[in-house]
Design a protein around this motif. Structure first.
Motif, PDB file in Angstrom:
ATOM      1  N   SER A 158      11.037   9.758   4.386  1.00 12.67           N
ATOM      2  CA  SER A 158      10.455   9.125   2.821  1.00 12.67           C
ATOM      3  C   SER A 158      10.213   8.069   3.161  1.00 12.67           C
ATOM      4  O   SER A 158      10.849   7.265   3.554  1.00 12.67           O
ATOM      5  CB  SER A 158      11.813   9.195   2.441  1.00 12.67           C
ATOM      6  N   PHE A 159       9.011   7.196   2.673  1.00  5.19           N
ATOM      7  CA  PHE A 159       8.423   6.233   2.595  1.00  5.19           C
ATOM      8  C   PHE A 159       9.578   5.578   2.035  1.00  5.19           C
ATOM      9  O   PHE A 159       9.928   3.809   2.758  1.00  5.19           O
ATOM     10  CB  PHE A 159       6.989   6.287   1.384  1.00  5.19           C
ATOM     11  N   ASN A 160      10.134   5.037   0.972  1.00  5.49           N
ATOM     12  CA  ASN A 160      10.957   4.260   0.447  1.00  5.49           C
ATOM     13  C   ASN A 160      12.003   3.754   1.569  1.00  5.49           C
ATOM     14  O   ASN A 160      12.900   3.364   1.549  1.00  5.49           O
ATOM     15  CB  ASN A 160      11.831   4.634  -0.980  1.00  5.49           C
ATOM     16  N   SER A 161      13.089   5.350   2.299  1.00  8.60           N
ATOM     17  CA  SER A 161      14.381   5.428   2.733  1.00  8.60           C
ATOM     18  C   SER A 161      13.569   4.436   4.620  1.00  8.60           C
ATOM     19  O   SER A 161      14.244   3.846   5.081  1.00  8.60           O
ATOM     20  CB  SER A 161      14.895   6.678   3.184  1.00  8.60           C
ATOM     21  N   TYR A 162      12.143   5.005   4.971  1.00  8.09           N
ATOM     22  CA  TYR A 162      11.604   4.658   6.080  1.00  8.09           C
ATOM     23  C   TYR A 162      11.491   2.532   6.184  1.00  8.09           C
ATOM     24  O   TYR A 162      11.728   2.313   6.938  1.00  8.09           O
ATOM     25  CB  TYR A 162      10.298   4.865   6.659  1.00  8.09           C
ATOM     26  N   ILE A 163      11.524   2.705   4.864  1.00  4.69           N
ATOM     27  CA  ILE A 163      10.405   1.063   4.487  1.00  4.69           C
ATOM     28  C   ILE A 163      11.459   0.605   4.111  1.00  4.69           C
ATOM     29  O   ILE A 163      11.428  -0.666   5.080  1.00  4.69           O
ATOM     30  CB  ILE A 163       9.165   1.369   3.901  1.00  4.69           C
ATOM     31  N   GLN A 198      11.679  -1.063  18.637  1.00  9.19           N
ATOM     32  CA  GLN A 198      12.050  -3.048  19.216  1.00  9.19           C
ATOM     33  C   GLN A 198      11.988  -3.211  20.848  1.00  9.19           C
ATOM     34  O   GLN A 198      11.521  -3.792  21.351  1.00  9.19           O
ATOM     35  CB  GLN A 198      13.429  -2.670  18.918  1.00  9.19           C
ATOM     36  N   GLN A 199      12.416  -1.742  20.922  1.00 12.15           N
ATOM     37  CA  GLN A 199      12.269  -1.728  22.602  1.00 12.15           C
ATOM     38  C   GLN A 199      10.580  -1.139  23.449  1.00 12.15           C
ATOM     39  O   GLN A 199      10.521  -2.125  24.717  1.00 12.15           O
ATOM     40  CB  GLN A 199      13.441  -0.643  23.360  1.00 12.15           C
ATOM     41  N   ASN A 200       9.683  -0.923  22.796  1.00 11.56           N
ATOM     42  CA  ASN A 200       8.407   0.249  22.832  1.00 11.56           C
ATOM     43  C   ASN A 200       7.405  -1.104  21.402  1.00 11.56           C
ATOM     44  O   ASN A 200       7.420  -0.018  20.797  1.00 11.56           O
ATOM     45  CB  ASN A 200       8.963   1.104  23.348  1.00 11.56           C
ATOM     46  N   LEU A 201       6.533  -1.492  22.771  1.00 10.97           N
ATOM     47  CA  LEU A 201       5.454  -1.789  21.988  1.00 10.97           C
ATOM     48  C   LEU A 201       4.756  -0.789  22.200  1.00 10.97           C
ATOM     49  O   LEU A 201       4.045  -0.267  19.947  1.00 10.97           O
ATOM     50  CB  LEU A 201       5.056  -2.914  22.472  1.00 10.97           C
ATOM     51  N   GLU A 202       3.806   0.275  22.793  1.00 11.34           N
ATOM     52  CA  GLU A 202       3.589   1.525  21.849  1.00 11.34           C
ATOM     53  C   GLU A 202       4.255   2.061  20.739  1.00 11.34           C
ATOM     54  O   GLU A 202       3.453   2.897  20.016  1.00 11.34           O
ATOM     55  CB  GLU A 202       3.349   2.448  23.529  1.00 11.34           C
ATOM     56  N   ILE A 203       5.313   2.510  21.182  1.00 11.24           N
ATOM     57  CA  ILE A 203       6.102   3.186  20.403  1.00 11.24           C
ATOM     58  C   ILE A 203       5.745   2.743  18.435  1.00 11.24           C
ATOM     59  O   ILE A 203       5.881   3.168  17.506  1.00 11.24           O
ATOM     60  CB  ILE A 203       7.287   3.836  20.893  1.00 11.24           C
ATOM     61  N   ALA A 204       6.076   1.153  18.721  1.00 12.69           N
ATOM     62  CA  ALA A 204       6.214   0.601  17.618  1.00 12.69           C
ATOM     63  C   ALA A 204       4.765   0.609  16.615  1.00 12.69           C
ATOM     64  O   ALA A 204       4.951   1.205  15.727  1.00 12.69           O
ATOM     65  CB  ALA A 204       6.030  -0.779  17.683  1.00 12.69           C
ATOM     66  N   ASN A 205       3.477   0.368  17.565  1.00  6.75           N
ATOM     67  CA  ASN A 205       2.220   0.884  17.388  1.00  6.75           C
ATOM     68  C   ASN A 205       2.146   2.514  16.504  1.00  6.75           C
ATOM     69  O   ASN A 205       1.003   2.505  15.733  1.00  6.75           O
ATOM     70  CB  ASN A 205       1.333   0.415  18.026  1.00  6.75           C
ATOM     71  N   TRP A 206       2.649   3.439  17.090  1.00  4.61           N
ATOM     72  CA  TRP A 206       2.413   4.674  16.914  1.00  4.61           C
ATOM     73  C   TRP A 206       3.255   4.710  15.534  1.00  4.61           C
ATOM     74  O   TRP A 206       2.757   5.231  14.454  1.00  4.61           O
ATOM     75  CB  TRP A 206       3.276   5.305  18.096  1.00  4.61           C
ATOM     76  N   GLY A 207       4.209   4.273  15.710  1.00  5.90           N
ATOM     77  CA  GLY A 207       5.034   4.639  14.177  1.00  5.90           C
ATOM     78  C   GLY A 207       4.169   3.622  12.449  1.00  5.90           C
ATOM     79  O   GLY A 207       3.636   3.962  12.255  1.00  5.90           O
ATOM     80  N   ARG A 208       3.247   2.328  13.372  1.00  7.47           N
ATOM     81  CA  ARG A 208       2.584   1.487  12.140  1.00  7.47           C
ATOM     82  C   ARG A 208       1.259   2.552  12.194  1.00  7.47           C
ATOM     83  O   ARG A 208       1.169   2.787  11.009  1.00  7.47           O
ATOM     84  CB  ARG A 208       1.996   0.540  12.697  1.00  7.47           C
ATOM     85  N   LEU A 236      -0.731   5.915   4.636  1.00  5.87           N
ATOM     86  CA  LEU A 236      -0.757   5.785   3.291  1.00  5.87           C
ATOM     87  C   LEU A 236      -2.343   5.622   2.996  1.00  5.87           C
ATOM     88  O   LEU A 236      -2.823   6.394   1.667  1.00  5.87           O
ATOM     89  CB  LEU A 236      -0.955   3.793   3.556  1.00  5.87           C
ATOM     90  N   ILE A 237      -3.428   5.790   3.743  1.00  2.00           N
ATOM     91  CA  ILE A 237      -4.883   6.232   3.538  1.00  2.00           C
ATOM     92  C   ILE A 237      -4.873   7.467   2.560  1.00  2.00           C
ATOM     93  O   ILE A 237      -5.745   8.308   1.591  1.00  2.00           O
ATOM     94  CB  ILE A 237      -5.361   6.183   4.966  1.00  2.00           C
ATOM     95  N   ALA A 238      -3.428   8.752   3.092  1.00  2.00           N
ATOM     96  CA  ALA A 238      -3.799   9.805   3.362  1.00  2.00           C
ATOM     97  C   ALA A 238      -3.790   9.980   1.355  1.00  2.00           C
ATOM     98  O   ALA A 238      -3.889  10.811   0.302  1.00  2.00           O
ATOM     99  CB  ALA A 238      -3.138  11.019   3.814  1.00  2.00           C
ATOM    100  N   THR A 239      -2.355   9.401   0.889  1.00  2.00           N
ATOM    101  CA  THR A 239      -2.206   8.861  -0.376  1.00  2.00           C
ATOM    102  C   THR A 239      -2.259   8.947  -0.909  1.00  2.00           C
ATOM    103  O   THR A 239      -2.982   9.055  -2.814  1.00  2.00           O
ATOM    104  CB  THR A 239      -0.397   8.196  -0.861  1.00  2.00           C
ATOM    105  N   GLU A 240      -3.452   7.580  -0.638  1.00  2.00           N
ATOM    106  CA  GLU A 240      -4.891   6.961  -1.941  1.00  2.00           C
ATOM    107  C   GLU A 240      -5.791   7.665  -2.166  1.00  2.00           C
ATOM    108  O   GLU A 240      -5.996   7.726  -2.523  1.00  2.00           O
ATOM    109  CB  GLU A 240      -5.224   5.731  -0.448  1.00  2.00           C
TER     110      GLU A 240
END
Length: 162
Positions: A54-59, A89-99, A106-110
């Motif tokens: 759920s985008f709203n729960s996630y964000i 918070q602990q791993n930049l690669e995983i954070a970038n994956w999530g982003r 978002l692109i697919a929704t658009e």
């Protein structure tokens, strides 16, 4: 993370509820829908490798607007959002994956929004069959019609013309 299996018909994400999990669909098919006046409106289909959340729960940590139902027996990987955010918070690669996942969704929704606004039903159907031919055989026509924004009768006419 944990591996979970659910039968066809299970709703794993519910509207108007803060959803605590993020899923990766290993096998199966899912659909996202909202309840409209007298009908459900399907706006997304998921297949193996897709993420479900759920985008709203996630964000925003707020109740979402969508339901996600499994249209086939499914296997998923599930992780609590709190654990996922700790990994970010602990791993930049995983954070970038999530982003990147959020950006791609978002692109697919658009794209779906623009297609619905500017393409006719027949063209949307052609695009759908070209992008997801396996879904035509596995998903109920009422869900495909809802996704395309047409009635089942109109979808039958479009299919007969192709």
């Amino acid at each position: 993370m944990e591996y979970v299996q659910y039968p066809k018909g299970t709703t794993i994400i519910r509207a108007d509820k803060v959803e605590p999990y993020f899923y990766v669909l290993q096998s199966g098919i899912a659909r996202a829908y909202s309840d409209g006046e007298n009908q459900q409106i399907t706006f997304w289909f998921g297949q193996s490798g897709d993420v479900l959340f759920s985008f709203n729960s996630y964000i925003n940590n707020r109740p979402g607007y969508e339901n996600i139902e499994l249209l086939a027996n499914s296997a998923l990987i599930r992780i609590k959002l709190t654990d996922l955010f700790l990994l970010y918070q602990q791993n930049l690669e995983i954070a970038n994956w999530g982003r990147k996942i959020a950006e791609q969704e978002l692109i697919a929704t658009e794209r779906r929004l623009i297609d619905r606004a500017f393409k006719g039903a027949a063209e949307r159907y052609r695009d759908f069959t070209a992008q997801s031919p396996e879904l035509i055989k596995k998903v109920a026509l009422k869900h495909i019609a809802s996704y395309l924004g047409v009635t089942q009768v109109t979808l039958s006419r479009i299919r007969a013309a192709h």
